[in-house]
Design an enzyme around this catalytic site. Structure first.
Site, PDB file in Angstrom:
ATOM      1  N   GLY A 157      50.863  31.838  80.110  1.00 23.88           N
ATOM      2  CA  GLY A 157      51.217  30.617  80.462  1.00 23.88           C
ATOM      3  C   GLY A 157      50.312  30.165  81.170  1.00 23.88           C
ATOM      4  CE1 TYR A 158      47.546  33.633  83.177  1.00 24.89           C
ATOM      5  CE2 TYR A 158      44.916  33.495  82.510  1.00 24.89           C
ATOM      6  CZ  TYR A 158      45.781  34.164  82.680  1.00 24.89           C
ATOM      7  OH  TYR A 158      45.552  35.422  83.219  1.00 24.89           O
ATOM      8  CB  SER A 159      45.843  25.316  79.396  1.00 25.50           C
ATOM      9  OG  SER A 159      44.808  26.099  78.852  1.00 25.50           O
ATOM     10  CD  GLU A 193      41.306  35.105  77.018  1.00 33.21           C
ATOM     11  OE1 GLU A 193      42.811  34.687  76.410  1.00 33.21           O
ATOM     12  OE2 GLU A 193      40.981  34.350  77.261  1.00 33.21           O
TER      13      GLU A 193
END
Length: 376
Positions: free
Chosen positions: A116-118, A232
């Site tokens: 849950g980043y962007s 990543e």
């Protein structure tokens, strides 16, 4: 530089290849496949000496496993976020209690995680997130929206970057929280249908969702998040290139079958893509094991993002006019695409997701070349 693998690495390759041949994926479902990998000890091979029942592998042997996995045509991993992003982050920033609480299930293939980043107004500019987390007794309550969240429909947990200090700005006052996804009425997941007809990504809405854990301490979320983003671009990049090679061979084969390679422009494009793919592999091997703060991850993202887009464009060029027609043009309601059409459409996003090309160039300019930062 010697890019050859050693004798121990090739022995490991034979072991990996034999296991994959003895345990082929038979469409049993993503979760059952993760459990099969877990039973074989193939999840978490880079975590350390026998951590949580996993096999042990050097960094190079992790590359070998990733390459053999891709060559075997095994399915895309649903557990890779927990294994390759969350686990190293917990080892680096989490407590031993957090490691023991969450990682055994990941190693068994029993736990799926999402990231849950962007957010709608904070994609590449991650420091601008607005999702808030407020302390509520011994826990936090998370409210806000995330977007482009892979695996959100299947995930058991989500690690969420949220603002725990409402008075702070930009990268200050952020925290890295672990949120259970099974909270009916407090978490809603909406698939995002793409122009390729698929829905790999999702919107996630948090309405006072409970988060019991913070990794790295309150207010240290930016440091934890940046550490995770460097992961990543690691071993997975080399495995990704095996998939790229398979796609390139398919395009070349089609070009030979249709005679498209007789066109000097098409032929030159294919040769260029072949050469660039070799260069990307050598670059990835050269930088393998780097700390992630030297710009190498951003260089790698720029290279493969643009390369894959050009492959999609060339695939359409090889197909010619038929690239614009579906397999059943008399059924406009049947939105069906073949593999090369999906390649073209999906690869349009390669230079955007995971950090846009503009952001990667800024990182290289500021952190590697020492150029002045853009005015904000």
């Amino acid at each position: 530089m010697d890019f050859r693998f050693g004798e121990d690495d090739e022995t490991f390759r034979r072991t990996a290849r034999a296991w994959l041949e003895e345990h082929p994926y038979r469409g049993s479902g993503a979760r059952e496949w993760e459990r099969e990998l877990g039973r074989g000890g193939w999840i978490g091979i880079g975590w350390g000496t026998g951590a949580y029942g996993s096999r042990t592998a050097t960094l190079v042997q992790q590359v070998v496993w990733a390459e053999e996995y891709a060559r075997a045509g095994a399915p895309a991993r649903t557990g890779h976020i927990g294994e390759n992003l969350l686990a190293p982050t917990l080892f680096a920033h989490g407590s031993r209690a957090q490691q023991d609480r969450y990682l055994p299930a990941v190693a068994r293939g029993d736990a799926i995680w999402c990231q849950g980043y962007s957010e709608p107004d904070a994609g590449s500019d991650l420091a601008g997130i607005r999702t808030a987390a407020r302390r509520h007794g011994d826990t936090y309550r998370v409210t806000g929206q995330k977007i482009w969240t892979s695996l959100a429909r299947d995930a058991d947990h989500c690690f969420v970057l949220a603002r725990t200090d409402p008075a702070a700005r930009r990268h200050h006052g952020l925290s890295f929280l672990l949120v259970p996804m099974d909270q009916p009425g407090r978490i809603e997941v909406r698939p995002i249908r793409q122009m390729s007809g698929t829905a790999e990504f999702n919107e996630v809405f948090f309405d006072g969702a409970r988060a019991a854990e913070i990794v790295g301490g309150e207010g240290n979320g930016w440091r934890v998040a940046m550490s995770l983003l460097a992961l990543e671009r690691g071993v997975s990049t080399l495995a990704q290139q095996i998939g790229f090679e398979t796609e390139l061979r398919r395009v070349i084969r089609l070009g030979v079958e249709t005679g498209a390679v007789d066109d000097p422009v098409i032929r030159a494009g294919l040769v260029r893509l072949w050469a660039e793919l070799r260069t990307m592999r050598w670059n990835a091997l050269r930088t393998l094991g780097g700390a992630g703060d030297d710009g190498a991850p951003s260089v790698a993202k720029l290279l493969w993002g643009g390369w894959h887009r050009r492959l999609g464009e060339l695939a359409s060029g090889v197909r010619g006019a038929t690239a614009t027609v579906g397999p059943r043009p008399w059924r406009p309601d049947a939105y069906e695409l073949d593999d090369l059409q999906r390649l073209f459409l999906f690869s349009r996003a390669d230079t955007i997701y995971g950090g846009s090309d503009e952001i990667q160039r800024n990182i290289i300019a500021e952190r590697v070349l020492g150029l002045p930062k853009e005015p904000r």
